[in-house]
Design a protein around this motif. Structure first.
Motif, PDB file in Angstrom:
ATOM      1  N   ALA A  15       0.835  -1.201   0.000  1.00 52.19           N
ATOM      2  CA  ALA A  15       0.000   0.000   0.000  1.00 52.19           C
ATOM      3  C   ALA A  15       0.872   1.253   0.000  1.00 52.19           C
ATOM      4  O   ALA A  15       0.551   2.239  -0.677  1.00 52.19           O
ATOM      5  N   CYS A  18       2.020   1.839  -3.383  1.00 54.15           N
ATOM      6  CA  CYS A  18       0.934   2.397  -4.193  1.00 54.15           C
ATOM      7  C   CYS A  18       0.858   3.911  -4.017  1.00 54.15           C
ATOM      8  O   CYS A  18       0.666   4.647  -4.986  1.00 54.15           O
ATOM      9  N   SER A  46      -5.212   2.695  -7.759  1.00 54.64           N
ATOM     10  CA  SER A  46      -6.319   2.716  -6.796  1.00 54.64           C
ATOM     11  C   SER A  46      -6.856   1.315  -6.530  1.00 54.64           C
ATOM     12  O   SER A  46      -7.132   0.956  -5.379  1.00 54.64           O
ATOM     13  N   ALA A  47      -7.010   0.531  -7.578  1.00 57.68           N
ATOM     14  CA  ALA A  47      -7.506  -0.839  -7.403  1.00 57.68           C
ATOM     15  C   ALA A  47      -6.528  -1.671  -6.584  1.00 57.68           C
ATOM     16  O   ALA A  47      -6.941  -2.438  -5.702  1.00 57.68           O
ATOM     17  N   VAL A  50      -6.804  -0.615  -2.888  1.00 51.68           N
ATOM     18  CA  VAL A  50      -7.986  -1.202  -2.241  1.00 51.68           C
ATOM     19  C   VAL A  50      -7.755  -2.685  -1.963  1.00 51.68           C
ATOM     20  O   VAL A  50      -8.103  -3.187  -0.890  1.00 51.68           O
ATOM     21  N   CYS A  52      -4.911  -4.085  -1.409  1.00 52.41           N
ATOM     22  CA  CYS A  52      -3.963  -4.154  -0.281  1.00 52.41           C
ATOM     23  C   CYS A  52      -4.678  -3.938   1.040  1.00 52.41           C
ATOM     24  O   CYS A  52      -4.411  -4.631   2.023  1.00 52.41           O
ATOM     25  N   GLY A  53      -5.566  -2.962   1.073  1.00 49.42           N
ATOM     26  CA  GLY A  53      -6.325  -2.706   2.294  1.00 49.42           C
ATOM     27  C   GLY A  53      -7.192  -3.882   2.683  1.00 49.42           C
ATOM     28  O   GLY A  53      -7.263  -4.274   3.855  1.00 49.42           O
ATOM     29  N   THR A  54      -7.838  -4.484   1.694  1.00 48.80           N
ATOM     30  CA  THR A  54      -8.670  -5.659   1.960  1.00 48.80           C
ATOM     31  C   THR A  54      -7.810  -6.815   2.452  1.00 48.80           C
ATOM     32  O   THR A  54      -8.169  -7.506   3.408  1.00 48.80           O
TER      33      THR A  54
END
Length: 67
Positions: A15, A18, A46-47, A50, A52-54
């Motif tokens: 992330a 990113c 952006s995808a 997201v 990475c966050g998930t």
């Protein structure tokens, strides 16, 4: 627990990459690169961010994934 911590830290590191990539794309945009290049790069970053966050959430809370 060690595996979850490794996955979590890997997701956070990706992330951070990113964010760095997004900053570089914005510098390219200010330098005058075409929007046909900037917009797809921004969407891809952006995808990935997201995802990475998930991944970080599921790595930190593995019981939500495995039962």
């Amino acid at each position: 627990m060690a595996r979850a911590l490794l996955q979590f830290s890997s997701c956070l590191a990706l992330a951070a990459l990113c964010v760095a990539a997004y900053v570089q794309v914005m510098h390219l945009a200010q330098a005058g690169i075409s929007d046909f290049v900037v917009i797809p790069l921004t969407l891809a970053i952006s995808a990935l961010f997201v995802a990475c966050g998930t991944g970080a959430v599921f790595a930190w809370e593995p019981e939500h994934v495995h039962g």
